[in-house]
Design an enzyme around this catalytic site. Structure first.
Site, mmCIF file in Angstrom:
data_model
loop_
_atom_site.group_PDB
_atom_site.id
_atom_site.type_symbol
_atom_site.label_atom_id
_atom_site.label_comp_id
_atom_site.label_asym_id
_atom_site.label_seq_id
_atom_site.Cartn_x
_atom_site.Cartn_y
_atom_site.Cartn_z
ATOM 1 N N HIS A 163 8.142 18.558 -24.679
ATOM 2 C CA HIS A 163 7.939 18.363 -26.116
ATOM 3 C C HIS A 163 7.742 16.891 -26.466
ATOM 4 O O HIS A 163 8.054 15.999 -25.672
ATOM 5 C CB HIS A 163 9.123 18.935 -26.893
ATOM 6 C CG HIS A 163 10.428 18.286 -26.534
ATOM 7 N ND1 HIS A 163 10.789 17.033 -26.976
ATOM 8 C CD2 HIS A 163 11.436 18.718 -25.751
ATOM 9 C CE1 HIS A 163 11.977 16.724 -26.497
ATOM 10 N NE2 HIS A 163 12.393 17.732 -25.740
ATOM 11 N N GLU B 17 16.820 23.456 -23.396
ATOM 12 C CA GLU B 17 17.423 22.382 -22.610
ATOM 13 C C GLU B 17 18.834 22.790 -22.187
ATOM 14 O O GLU B 17 19.385 23.762 -22.693
ATOM 15 C CB GLU B 17 17.459 21.099 -23.471
ATOM 16 C CG GLU B 17 18.020 19.874 -22.796
ATOM 17 C CD GLU B 17 17.243 19.456 -21.565
ATOM 18 O OE1 GLU B 17 17.514 20.029 -20.483
ATOM 19 O OE2 GLU B 17 16.387 18.562 -21.655
#
Length: 191
Positions: free
Chosen positions: A9, A77
C-alpha cells in the site's frame, strides 16, 4: 502457473506500529501510482486487505479492465496487540525484553494480545493458497509483513533471513505458483 503481483500500500508516514490500526495511505504521488499501474498487468483483477490503506491503494490501481474483487481480512498486517500505534521507543521503555525478543527471535514471539510472525505467515499463506486455486493472475494489495511472509515462503528462508529484505510502499513483488512450489521474480520493484 499463477502469478500474484503483491503491491504494498501507499505510505502512511506513521512512525508507530500500525499493524491492524486503520490509518489511511498517502496517495498524492499520482506519477508514482501511474508508473506502478502501467507496470502491473492490464487485465488482472485486484484484491486487497480490508484495511483502509490497502483498500484505497487498490482503488487507485483499478481500471475498467482491472476490476476490484473485494477485500480479504487475512491479508492484513501483523497484529501488534497491546503495542498497536506505539513507537518502538515507547514499547522499549515499558517492555524492552519483549520487543527485543520479538525482533531478534521471531517466529513464536508475539506482542501481548497480538500475533506471532508464524501466525501471520500461516494466515497470509492460507489466503494466498486460496487465491491461486482460482487459477488466474491477481494483483494483491497488502502490507509489509504480509508480503514478506510470501517472499520468505518462495525463497525457503526463515524470519531472520527475510527481515533484511525491504518492501517499500507502492512497490511490487512478483511471486509465481507453478502447481508445486512458489518462486520469486521481482521483489520490492519500484516502477
Amino acid at each position: 502457473m499463477t502469478t500474484l503481483y503483491w503491491v504494498r500500500h501507499g505510505p502512511t508516514h506513521v512512525k508507530s506500529m500500525i499493524g491492524w490500526t486503520d490509518k489511511p495511505a498517502d496517495l498524492s504521488d499520482t506519477d508514482r501510482i501511474a508508473r506502478l499501474s502501467a507496470f502491473l498487468p492490464a487485465d488482472a483483477p485486484i484484491v486487497s486487505s480490508d484495511l483502509k490503506r490497502a483498500v484505497d491503494t487498490a482503488s487507485a490501481l483499478e481500471t475498467p479492465t482491472r476490476p476490484r474483487r473485494g477485500h480479504i481480512r487475512d491479508l492484513r498486517e501483523i497484529h501488534f496487540g497491546d503495542w498497536e500505534d506505539q513507537t518502538f521507543a515507547e514499547v522499549s521503555a515499558h517492555s524492552p525484553d519483549a520487543i527485543a525478543a520479538f525482533w531478534q527471535k521471531p517466529g513464536e514471539t508475539c506482542a501481548p494480545g497480538g500475533e506471532s510472525w508464524n501466525d501471520l505467515d500461516a494466515r497470509v499463506s492460507a489466503a494466498a493458497d486460496g487465491l491461486v486455486r482460482e487459477g488466474q493472475d491477481l494483483i494483491v494489495v497488502a502490507h509489509f509483513g504480509a508480503i514478506l511472509t510470501q517472499v520468505q515462503r518462495a525463497r525457503g528462508q526463515g524470519p531472520l533471513e527475510v527481515f533484511s529484505q525491504q518492501i517499500e510502499p507502492l512497490s511490487v513483488s512478483v511471486l509465481t505458483w507453478n502447481g508445486e512450489k512458489w518462486s520469486d521474480g521481482l521483489v520490492n520493484h519500484c516502477p
